[in-house]
Design an enzyme around this catalytic site. Structure first.
Site, PDB file in Angstrom:
ATOM      1  N   SER A  64       1.289   1.874  -2.207  1.00 35.11           N
ATOM      2  CA  SER A  64       2.056   0.759  -1.647  1.00 35.11           C
ATOM      3  C   SER A  64       3.447   1.204  -1.201  1.00 35.11           C
ATOM      4  O   SER A  64       4.014   2.168  -1.726  1.00 35.11           O
ATOM      5  CB  SER A  64       2.214  -0.342  -2.687  1.00 35.11           C
TER       6      SER A  64
HETATM    7  N1  SAH Z   1      -0.277  -0.089  -5.960  1.00 34.58           N
HETATM    8  C1  SAH Z   1      -1.107   1.072  -5.829  1.00 34.58           C
HETATM    9  C2  SAH Z   1      -2.219   0.996  -4.814  1.00 34.58           C
HETATM   10  C3  SAH Z   1      -2.448  -0.204  -4.024  1.00 34.58           C
HETATM   11  S1  SAH Z   1      -3.827  -0.077  -2.933  1.00 34.58           S
HETATM   12  C4  SAH Z   1      -0.232   2.250  -5.442  1.00 34.58           C
HETATM   13  O1  SAH Z   1       0.924   2.052  -5.134  1.00 34.58           O
HETATM   14  O2  SAH Z   1      -0.722   3.380  -5.426  1.00 34.58           O
HETATM   15  C5  SAH Z   1      -4.912  -1.212  -3.740  1.00 34.58           C
HETATM   16  C6  SAH Z   1      -5.861  -0.581  -4.726  1.00 34.58           C
HETATM   17  O3  SAH Z   1      -6.678  -1.635  -5.212  1.00 34.58           O
HETATM   18  C7  SAH Z   1      -6.815   0.453  -4.135  1.00 34.58           C
HETATM   19  O4  SAH Z   1      -6.746   1.637  -4.854  1.00 34.58           O
HETATM   20  C8  SAH Z   1      -8.198  -0.214  -4.258  1.00 34.58           C
HETATM   21  O5  SAH Z   1      -9.239   0.707  -4.506  1.00 34.58           O
HETATM   22  C9  SAH Z   1      -7.982  -1.135  -5.438  1.00 34.58           C
HETATM   23  N2  SAH Z   1      -8.911  -2.253  -5.540  1.00 34.58           N
HETATM   24  C10 SAH Z   1      -9.359  -3.076  -4.556  1.00 34.58           C
HETATM   25  N3  SAH Z   1     -10.179  -4.012  -5.048  1.00 34.58           N
HETATM   26  C11 SAH Z   1     -10.260  -3.777  -6.402  1.00 34.58           C
HETATM   27  C12 SAH Z   1     -10.969  -4.401  -7.464  1.00 34.58           C
HETATM   28  N4  SAH Z   1     -11.752  -5.459  -7.276  1.00 34.58           N
HETATM   29  N5  SAH Z   1     -10.813  -3.903  -8.703  1.00 34.58           N
HETATM   30  C13 SAH Z   1     -10.020  -2.849  -8.936  1.00 34.58           C
HETATM   31  N6  SAH Z   1      -9.338  -2.204  -7.965  1.00 34.58           N
HETATM   32  C14 SAH Z   1      -9.459  -2.661  -6.707  1.00 34.58           C
END
Ligand code: SAH
Length: 215
Positions: A64
């Protein structure tokens, strides 16, 4: 200049940028100036670690944007000691920011390779109050409920009912809500067993200017 010094100078520049952009909480700003974002991004984009933008990570996901991490964290108003559930571990960067400010962080990620890599970096950095789980975060994690705070890092059409249920009374949940094209960041507080929308602190939009803007 050595890389370590360069990163810390860039981190402080980012910290100033976030303050100018409307992040007010001193504790959030301090943490943003402390957590080494370069450790959470792939080597190929490490030189961009302190640009205020999202960057690609493995599994076609993104780390993010720092401003969003700061804004979401600020909206949780952490005082220390809280039990936090994070959905979407991704790189683990937001997890580290939360771990600095809360008592305990449980973070769920659906992609195992991302969770494993995040676990490696978080361990190297010495975070002990973090538990990473591979699974579907829309179901929350009932074993650890209730949570004082819940942060959802991926957009949803509405708040998943399991998360609403697992939020403690008086707790706050922050989530981007909307379609795949457009979302708004929403914060909710659980009052009398129900979620009440709460305006996001520090959230600033450019003003609507026009003939009927209400001024
Ligand atoms: N805040 C984190 C990443 C955000 S991207 C950072 O800064 O690195 C959003 C993440 O949510 C991704 O890795 C995606 O795989 C995950 N995601 C999406 N749907 C999800 C779900 N149902 N359960 C768990 N993770 C999920």
């Amino acid at each position: 200049m050595c890389a370590k010094y360069e990163h810390s100078a860039a981190r402080h520049a980012l910290q100033r940028e976030l303050a100018e952009g409307g992040i007010r909480s001193p504790s959030v700003l301090a943490v943003m100036g402390r957590v080494p974002r370069e450790r959470f991004v792939p080597e190929g984009v490490r030189h961009l670690a302190y640009a205020d933008r999202a960057l690609p990570i493995a599994c076609d996901q993104t780390i993010s944007q720092p401003y969003i991490v700061a804004l979401m964290t600020e909206s949780l108003a952490l005082k220390g000691g809280e039990r936090v559930l994070e959905i979407g571990t991704g790189s683990g960067y937001q997890t580290a920011v939360l771990a600095e400010l809360a008592g305990e962080v449980i973070s769920i990620e659906r992609h195992e390779p991302l969770s494993q890599e995040a676990a490696r970096v978080l361990e190297e950095l010495g975070y002990k109050n973090v538990q990473l789980i591979v699974g579907d975060g829309t179901l929350g994690w009932p074993e650890g409920a209730p949570y004082d705070r819940i942060l959802v890092a991926a957009a949803a059409a509405h708040v998943p009912p399991a998360l609403e249920e697992q939020l403690a009374e008086g707790g706050t949940l922050v989530i981007p809500v909307g379609s795949s094209q457009q979302q708004t960041l929403e914060a909710y507080r659980k009052v009398g067993g129900r979620l009440v929308a709460e305006p996001l602190s520090g959230c600033r939009f450019v003003p609507l200017v026009g003939a009927e803007d209400g001024e």
